[in-house]
Design an enzyme around this catalytic site. Structure first.
Site, PDB file in Angstrom:
ATOM      1  N   TRP A   7       0.845  -1.206   0.000  1.00 37.97           N
ATOM      2  CA  TRP A   7       0.000   0.000   0.000  1.00 37.97           C
ATOM      3  C   TRP A   7       0.876   1.250   0.000  1.00 37.97           C
ATOM      4  O   TRP A   7       1.430   1.632   1.031  1.00 37.97           O
ATOM      5  CB  TRP A   7      -0.915   0.001   1.242  1.00 37.97           C
ATOM      6  CG  TRP A   7      -1.884  -1.128   1.200  1.00 37.97           C
ATOM      7  CD1 TRP A   7      -3.063  -1.178   0.514  1.00 37.97           C
ATOM      8  CD2 TRP A   7      -1.763  -2.401   1.853  1.00 37.97           C
ATOM      9  NE1 TRP A   7      -3.680  -2.388   0.700  1.00 37.97           N
ATOM     10  CE2 TRP A   7      -2.906  -3.163   1.511  1.00 37.97           C
ATOM     11  CE3 TRP A   7      -0.801  -2.985   2.691  1.00 37.97           C
ATOM     12  CZ2 TRP A   7      -3.111  -4.451   1.974  1.00 37.97           C
ATOM     13  CZ3 TRP A   7      -1.013  -4.266   3.156  1.00 37.97           C
ATOM     14  CH2 TRP A   7      -2.148  -4.990   2.792  1.00 37.97           C
ATOM     15  N   HIS A  17      -6.720   1.739   3.104  1.00 33.48           N
ATOM     16  CA  HIS A  17      -7.823   0.788   2.941  1.00 33.48           C
ATOM     17  C   HIS A  17      -8.794   0.991   4.105  1.00 33.48           C
ATOM     18  O   HIS A  17      -8.500   1.768   5.031  1.00 33.48           O
ATOM     19  CB  HIS A  17      -7.336  -0.663   2.853  1.00 33.48           C
ATOM     20  CG  HIS A  17      -6.321  -1.059   3.893  1.00 33.48           C
ATOM     21  ND1 HIS A  17      -5.742  -2.297   3.943  1.00 33.48           N
ATOM     22  CD2 HIS A  17      -5.783  -0.364   4.952  1.00 33.48           C
ATOM     23  CE1 HIS A  17      -4.903  -2.359   4.956  1.00 33.48           C
ATOM     24  NE2 HIS A  17      -4.902  -1.208   5.576  1.00 33.48           N
ATOM     25  N   ARG A  21      -4.280   6.320  -2.017  1.00 35.09           N
ATOM     26  CA  ARG A  21      -2.988   5.648  -2.246  1.00 35.09           C
ATOM     27  C   ARG A  21      -2.078   6.534  -3.086  1.00 35.09           C
ATOM     28  O   ARG A  21      -2.548   7.226  -3.996  1.00 35.09           O
ATOM     29  CB  ARG A  21      -3.217   4.309  -2.950  1.00 35.09           C
ATOM     30  CG  ARG A  21      -3.969   3.368  -2.018  1.00 35.09           C
ATOM     31  CD  ARG A  21      -4.014   1.962  -2.503  1.00 35.09           C
ATOM     32  NE  ARG A  21      -4.864   1.177  -1.603  1.00 35.09           N
ATOM     33  CZ  ARG A  21      -5.180  -0.083  -1.770  1.00 35.09           C
ATOM     34  NH1 ARG A  21      -4.725  -0.741  -2.807  1.00 35.09           N
ATOM     35  NH2 ARG A  21      -5.946  -0.707  -0.914  1.00 35.09           N
ATOM     36  N   GLN A  36     -13.860   1.905  -0.720  1.00 33.29           N
ATOM     37  CA  GLN A  36     -13.900   0.476  -0.406  1.00 33.29           C
ATOM     38  C   GLN A  36     -15.074   0.194   0.531  1.00 33.29           C
ATOM     39  O   GLN A  36     -15.591   1.097   1.197  1.00 33.29           O
ATOM     40  CB  GLN A  36     -12.612   0.048   0.319  1.00 33.29           C
ATOM     41  CG  GLN A  36     -11.407  -0.068  -0.595  1.00 33.29           C
ATOM     42  CD  GLN A  36     -10.212  -0.708   0.107  1.00 33.29           C
ATOM     43  OE1 GLN A  36     -10.123  -0.718   1.331  1.00 33.29           O
ATOM     44  NE2 GLN A  36      -9.291  -1.231  -0.674  1.00 33.29           N
ATOM     45  N   VAL A  50      -4.944 -11.736   7.367  1.00 35.41           N
ATOM     46  CA  VAL A  50      -5.836 -12.894   7.246  1.00 35.41           C
ATOM     47  C   VAL A  50      -5.013 -14.158   7.027  1.00 35.41           C
ATOM     48  O   VAL A  50      -3.894 -14.104   6.513  1.00 35.41           O
ATOM     49  CB  VAL A  50      -6.850 -12.722   6.075  1.00 35.41           C
ATOM     50  CG1 VAL A  50      -7.928 -11.730   6.430  1.00 35.41           C
ATOM     51  CG2 VAL A  50      -6.155 -12.354   4.790  1.00 35.41           C
ATOM     52  N   ALA A  60     -12.963 -11.639   7.055  1.00 42.99           N
ATOM     53  CA  ALA A  60     -12.960 -10.225   6.667  1.00 42.99           C
ATOM     54  C   ALA A  60     -12.802 -10.154   5.156  1.00 42.99           C
ATOM     55  O   ALA A  60     -12.290 -11.075   4.523  1.00 42.99           O
ATOM     56  CB  ALA A  60     -11.806  -9.493   7.345  1.00 42.99           C
TER      57      ALA A  60
HETATM   58  C1  FA5 Z   1      -6.978  -4.301   0.452  1.00 41.29           C
HETATM   59  O1  FA5 Z   1      -7.080  -3.072   0.450  1.00 41.29           O
HETATM   60  C2  FA5 Z   1      -7.324  -5.123   1.668  1.00 41.29           C
HETATM   61  N1  FA5 Z   1      -7.540  -4.238   2.773  1.00 41.29           N
HETATM   62  C3  FA5 Z   1      -8.531  -5.958   1.361  1.00 41.29           C
HETATM   63  C4  FA5 Z   1      -8.819  -7.011   2.385  1.00 41.29           C
HETATM   64  C5  FA5 Z   1      -9.675  -6.731   3.420  1.00 41.29           C
HETATM   65  C6  FA5 Z   1      -8.200  -8.266   2.307  1.00 41.29           C
HETATM   66  C7  FA5 Z   1      -9.940  -7.690   4.404  1.00 41.29           C
HETATM   67  C8  FA5 Z   1      -8.467  -9.241   3.262  1.00 41.29           C
HETATM   68  C9  FA5 Z   1      -9.306  -8.938   4.299  1.00 41.29           C
HETATM   69  P1  FA5 Z   1      -6.364  -4.451  -2.077  1.00 41.29           P
HETATM   70  O2  FA5 Z   1      -5.238  -3.493  -2.042  1.00 41.29           O
HETATM   71  O3  FA5 Z   1      -6.246  -5.596  -2.977  1.00 41.29           O
HETATM   72  O4  FA5 Z   1      -6.682  -5.040  -0.637  1.00 41.29           O
HETATM   73  O5  FA5 Z   1      -7.695  -3.631  -2.441  1.00 41.29           O
HETATM   74  C10 FA5 Z   1      -8.962  -4.206  -2.329  1.00 41.29           C
HETATM   75  C11 FA5 Z   1      -9.812  -3.811  -3.533  1.00 41.29           C
HETATM   76  O6  FA5 Z   1      -9.792  -2.421  -3.714  1.00 41.29           O
HETATM   77  C12 FA5 Z   1      -9.301  -4.384  -4.851  1.00 41.29           C
HETATM   78  O7  FA5 Z   1      -9.814  -5.690  -5.064  1.00 41.29           O
HETATM   79  C13 FA5 Z   1      -9.867  -3.420  -5.849  1.00 41.29           C
HETATM   80  O8  FA5 Z   1     -11.232  -3.719  -6.099  1.00 41.29           O
HETATM   81  C14 FA5 Z   1      -9.810  -2.109  -5.102  1.00 41.29           C
HETATM   82  N2  FA5 Z   1      -8.632  -1.312  -5.446  1.00 41.29           N
HETATM   83  C15 FA5 Z   1      -7.355  -1.508  -5.074  1.00 41.29           C
HETATM   84  N3  FA5 Z   1      -6.551  -0.543  -5.558  1.00 41.29           N
HETATM   85  C16 FA5 Z   1      -7.325   0.288  -6.266  1.00 41.29           C
HETATM   86  C17 FA5 Z   1      -7.081   1.512  -7.008  1.00 41.29           C
HETATM   87  N4  FA5 Z   1      -5.893   2.077  -7.068  1.00 41.29           N
HETATM   88  N5  FA5 Z   1      -8.150   2.093  -7.621  1.00 41.29           N
HETATM   89  C18 FA5 Z   1      -9.366   1.547  -7.510  1.00 41.29           C
HETATM   90  N6  FA5 Z   1      -9.661   0.428  -6.833  1.00 41.29           N
HETATM   91  C19 FA5 Z   1      -8.658  -0.199  -6.207  1.00 41.29           C
END
Ligand code: FA5
Length: 364
Positions: A164, A185, A211, A225, A268, A332
């Site tokens: 991140w 997140h 981000r 999110q 997780v 989660a």
């Molecule tokens: C997370 O942010 C974790 N907190 C998710 C999680 C929660 C995992 C609880 C396990 C348990 P990630 O970075 O993959 O994971 O982002 C989650 C979702 O946010 C992605 O699947 C996507 O749908 C969205 N996302 C991620 N980055 C971006 C971005 N730059 N722009 C738009 N959507 C995004």
């Protein structure tokens, strides 16, 4: 100057005729007032001037001429009153005419705003989870390192922090704690909720996240999110799968299939990413039209679209908020709202959401 009674009477008669004719032609309040000044005005009014000549008549001729003059004055006064009344009535009539409702007239459209597509999608996602028994909780966008990382099993210096890219804030919170950042997140709310609540916990957390990332067709530097967290005795991976499968069916239709694959998130264990069979090519990876086959751009020919990260809450995370990991388990998940909206509406560039182009926004 007229000194003769009969001349004066004739003058008065002529004046009456002329005045009454002029009165009939006065079509407005202003014209009526001009008429009054011209004939009855105290200093220069024509009748006033004529009446002043009465004094020059002989005492015998004066009463008859005076009576005639008074009649003319009376006629003009009455005429003026009548005309004023008539004009007033006409004005009222015109007003009533103007205010009459014509039910055959086309209505005037009122320009109506609408909810932003992200808000619409967010509400749809929350509806799906609240109807399964989840409560909604919200948390701060300016967050402590402790919640965004440490209590999620990502200590300082842990390589997973690189997952991140973070926008740091030069700020200290109300208790003197730092460092602070823009949350990357919605997961920090897992610890915030658990610290304040005894199990069972079932919450969804909508919110904006940030981000330090370059933008492209599927990445924004700020987006939304929805986090989900369920903790109780006896929660298993089957509960996670069942809940998310039901969610996908509610948003994308009853024929949707879902796929879980191993993924890594420090908070997780096991961790998964959940994908949905592509709504465009029905999971085939290519589109058939008129006997010809074309690659599917939406799922990049894989037949699957990833929609969220998820997993069983890591025992360390439960421990850090004071839950007994021997007694409690939980799952989660975290999904990207714009990504879900893109899939649902076939939007091929995430940057359209916040470009403020009404031609785009008007379509939802
Ligand atoms: C997370 O942010 C974790 N907190 C998710 C999680 C929660 C995992 C609880 C396990 C348990 P990630 O970075 O993959 O994971 O982002 C989650 C979702 O946010 C992605 O699947 C996507 O749908 C969205 N996302 C991620 N980055 C971006 C971005 N730059 N722009 C738009 N959507 C995004």
């Amino acid at each position: 100057m007229t000194t003769n009674a009969s001349d004066l009477t004739r003058t008065l008669e002529a004046l009456r005729e002329e005045a009454l004719r002029a009165l009939d032609a006065a079509e407005s309040e202003e014209r009526l007032e001009a008429w009054r000044v011209a004939y009855l005005g105290r200093r220069e009014g024509k009748l006033t001037l004529a009446m002043r000549q009465l004094g020059a008549l002989s005492p015998e001729a004066r009463p008859a001429a005076g009576a005639a003059a008074n009649q003319v004055k009376l006629a003009l006064d009455e005429g003026l009153a009548r005309r004023q009344e008539a004009l007033k009535e006409r004005a009222l009539e015109r007003m009533a005419q103007a205010q009459r409702l014509d039910v055959t007239m086309p209505g005037r459209p009122v320009p109506l705003g609408r909810l932003h597509p992200t808000t619409q999608m967010l509400r749809e996602v929350l509806d799906a989870f609240t109807s399964m028994g989840f409560q909604v909780a919200e948390g701060p966008e300016v967050e402590l390192d402790r919640y965004n990382f440490e209590l999620l099993n990502i200590p300082k210096g842990h390589p997973a922090r690189d997952m991140w890219d973070t926008l740091w804030i030069d700020h200290t919170d109300a208790n003197g704690e730092r460092p602070m950042l823009l949350r990357t997140h919605t997961s920090p709310m897992q610890a915030r909720v658990m610290e304040k609540t005894e199990p069972p916990v079932r919450v969804v957390v909508p919110g904006k996240v940030y981000r330090y990332e370059n933008t492209d067709a599927t990445h924004e530097w700020h987006f939304h999110q929805v986090e989900g967290l369920a903790v109780d005795e006896g929660i298993t991976f089957a509960n996670l799968k069942g809940t998310l499968y039901e969610f996908a069916r509610r948003i994308f239709g009853p024929e949707r299939r879902v796929r879980f694959r191993c993924d890594y998130f420090p908070f997780v264990e096991p961790g998964v990413d959940m994908a949905m069979d592509c709504f465009m090519c029905k999971g085939e990876g290519h589109l058939r039209s008129g006997g010809r086959s074309q690659p599917c751009r939406v799922c990049k020919e894989t037949g699957w679209i990833e929609i969220m990260g998820a997993g069983m809450v890591h025992p360390r995370v439960l421990e850090m908020v004071g839950y007994d990991p021997q007694k409690y388990t939980g799952f989660a998940f975290g999904l990207g709202v714009e990504r879900i909206a893109m899939l649902k509406h076939g939007i091929d560039d995430i940057r359209l959401f916040y470009a403020n182009d009404v031609r785009f926004l008007r379509q939802f």
